[in-house]
Design a protein around this motif. Structure first.
Motif, mmCIF file in Angstrom:
data_model
loop_
_atom_site.group_PDB
_atom_site.id
_atom_site.type_symbol
_atom_site.label_atom_id
_atom_site.label_comp_id
_atom_site.label_asym_id
_atom_site.label_seq_id
_atom_site.Cartn_x
_atom_site.Cartn_y
_atom_site.Cartn_z
ATOM 1 N N ALA A 212 -11.431 -12.624 89.111
ATOM 2 C CA ALA A 212 -12.429 -13.014 90.102
ATOM 3 C C ALA A 212 -11.768 -13.500 91.381
ATOM 4 O O ALA A 212 -12.203 -13.184 92.498
ATOM 5 C CB ALA A 212 -13.343 -14.090 89.512
ATOM 6 N N ALA A 213 -10.698 -14.285 91.244
ATOM 7 C CA ALA A 213 -9.985 -14.776 92.420
ATOM 8 C C ALA A 213 -9.363 -13.626 93.201
ATOM 9 O O ALA A 213 -9.340 -13.631 94.438
ATOM 10 C CB ALA A 213 -8.916 -15.776 91.987
ATOM 11 N N HIS A 214 -8.871 -12.620 92.495
ATOM 12 C CA HIS A 214 -8.274 -11.467 93.169
ATOM 13 C C HIS A 214 -9.337 -10.691 93.955
ATOM 14 O O HIS A 214 -9.115 -10.291 95.104
ATOM 15 C CB HIS A 214 -7.615 -10.557 92.135
ATOM 16 N N GLN A 215 -10.508 -10.481 93.359
ATOM 17 C CA GLN A 215 -11.576 -9.755 94.055
ATOM 18 C C GLN A 215 -12.031 -10.519 95.290
ATOM 19 O O GLN A 215 -12.310 -9.916 96.337
ATOM 20 C CB GLN A 215 -12.760 -9.539 93.094
ATOM 21 N N ALA A 216 -12.121 -11.835 95.187
ATOM 22 C CA ALA A 216 -12.511 -12.637 96.355
ATOM 23 C C ALA A 216 -11.491 -12.510 97.472
ATOM 24 O O ALA A 216 -11.842 -12.448 98.656
ATOM 25 C CB ALA A 216 -12.679 -14.100 95.926
ATOM 26 N N PHE A 217 -10.200 -12.470 97.086
ATOM 27 C CA PHE A 217 -9.146 -12.301 98.090
ATOM 28 C C PHE A 217 -9.243 -10.933 98.768
ATOM 29 O O PHE A 217 -9.122 -10.828 99.992
ATOM 30 C CB PHE A 217 -7.776 -12.465 97.424
ATOM 31 N N ILE A 218 -9.523 -9.882 98.004
ATOM 32 C CA ILE A 218 -9.630 -8.525 98.542
ATOM 33 C C ILE A 218 -10.760 -8.445 99.572
ATOM 34 O O ILE A 218 -10.640 -7.801 100.618
ATOM 35 C CB ILE A 218 -9.849 -7.509 97.405
ATOM 36 N N LYS A 219 -11.878 -9.125 99.302
ATOM 37 C CA LYS A 219 -13.031 -9.064 100.192
ATOM 38 C C LYS A 219 -12.745 -9.716 101.534
ATOM 39 O O LYS A 219 -13.400 -9.407 102.538
ATOM 40 C CB LYS A 219 -14.233 -9.724 99.519
ATOM 41 N N ARG A 220 -11.760 -10.619 101.578
ATOM 42 C CA ARG A 220 -11.448 -11.289 102.839
ATOM 43 C C ARG A 220 -10.551 -10.459 103.744
ATOM 44 O O ARG A 220 -10.352 -10.791 104.908
ATOM 45 C CB ARG A 220 -10.765 -12.642 102.562
ATOM 46 N N LEU A 221 -9.971 -9.379 103.212
ATOM 47 C CA LEU A 221 -9.076 -8.549 104.015
ATOM 48 C C LEU A 221 -9.853 -7.729 105.030
ATOM 49 O O LEU A 221 -10.912 -7.187 104.714
ATOM 50 C CB LEU A 221 -8.265 -7.614 103.106
ATOM 51 N N LYS A 222 -9.371 -7.650 106.251
ATOM 52 C CA LYS A 222 -10.024 -6.880 107.308
ATOM 53 C C LYS A 222 -9.372 -5.514 107.414
ATOM 54 O O LYS A 222 -8.179 -5.400 107.640
ATOM 55 C CB LYS A 222 -9.904 -7.616 108.641
ATOM 56 N N SER A 223 -10.149 -4.473 107.250
ATOM 57 C CA SER A 223 -9.702 -3.096 107.377
ATOM 58 C C SER A 223 -8.458 -2.819 106.516
ATOM 59 O O SER A 223 -7.401 -2.458 107.033
ATOM 60 C CB SER A 223 -9.392 -2.775 108.851
ATOM 61 N N PRO A 224 -8.575 -2.979 105.195
ATOM 62 C CA PRO A 224 -7.415 -2.693 104.331
ATOM 63 C C PRO A 224 -7.018 -1.236 104.420
ATOM 64 O O PRO A 224 -7.837 -0.358 104.650
ATOM 65 C CB PRO A 224 -7.932 -3.060 102.937
ATOM 66 N N ILE A 225 -5.735 -0.982 104.204
ATOM 67 C CA ILE A 225 -5.163 0.350 104.415
ATOM 68 C C ILE A 225 -5.776 1.396 103.479
ATOM 69 O O ILE A 225 -5.871 2.572 103.820
ATOM 70 C CB ILE A 225 -3.622 0.299 104.266
#
Length: 228
Positions: A212-225
């Motif tokens: 869950a913590a990993h998914q929350a971190f992913i959602k905060r990324l802007k324009s991931p590669i």
């Protein structure tokens, strides 16, 4: 790989001036590590000791009285070193005396190709530095506190440690002793063992909270590669 670290003590500096061997020491190595097999003998040189030499190694004429002559010990020494390269510090000095004694009794000399000179190795590694055995001990962290005088066997034991460090340290043997001896448990510094200790595998899967913590971190990324 079997090698022999060896050292000699003499009545003086030059066999062509009549000086002779008075002590030979040797330590067996397998893959750069001592096996525990050692050789040492005193030798009656059949001549007086030079005072300068006695000051270096502490061997006196009285200590050599009744000791065997070179002719009586050489077969045992050659059997001990049979087939191995000979490692010495400033090997030319020891080779010069040993081959002089061999020639004197009409025995084949040892070829220079059998000798490994730790002084030459040290010159390549530490150019322009002091390279005596004592200086190398200090530089490489080898304990030589027991070395009050030169002694052929003690110097071999010390040189064996110096040689190991010059060749790269204990990674050659992974910290294990040579000669097929029992390995030590390096993880626990515990008693020797013959078979590796088997442990159950540790779980490595992430927990629900970590996912869950990993998914929350992913959602905060802007324009991931990976979205391009």
């Amino acid at each position: 790989m079997r090698e022999i670290v060896f050292d000699t003590e003499t009545t003086g500096l030059d066999p062509s001036q009549g000086h002779r061997l008075v002590q030979i020491g040797a330590v067996e190595l397998i893959d750069f590590l001592p096996t525990g097999r050692e050789y040492m003998t005193l030798i009656n040189p059949m001549r007086p000791m030079d005072p300068g030499a006695a000051a270096v190694h502490g061997i006196t004429d009285a200590m050599l009285e009744g000791q065997p002559i070179f002719d009586a010990v050489i077969d045992d020494f050659l059997a001990f070193v049979d087939g191995a390269n000979l490692v010495a510090h400033n090997a030319d000095f020891d080779m010069k005396f040993l081959n002089f004694e061999l020639k004197k009794i009409q025995r084949p000399v040892l070829p220079k190709t059998r000798f490994v000179d730790t002084l030459e190795i040290a010159r390549r590694r530490f150019p322009g530095q002091k390279l005596s055995l004592d200086a190398l001990c200090k530089r490489l962290g080898v304990d030589n506190s027991m070395r009050e005088h030169h002694d052929a066997l003690l110097d071999c034991q010390i040189l064996a440690e110096v040689y190991l460090e010059l060749r790269g340290g204990r990674q050659h043997g992974l910290g294990f002793q040579a000669g097929g001896r029992t390995k030590k448990n390096l993880a626990t510094n515990g008693p020797a063992f013959d078979k590796p200790i088997r442990r159950d595998p540790r779980p490595h899967a992430p927990s629900e909270a970590e996912l869950a913590a990993h998914q929350a971190f992913i959602k905060r990324l802007k324009s991931p590669i990976w979205e391009h």
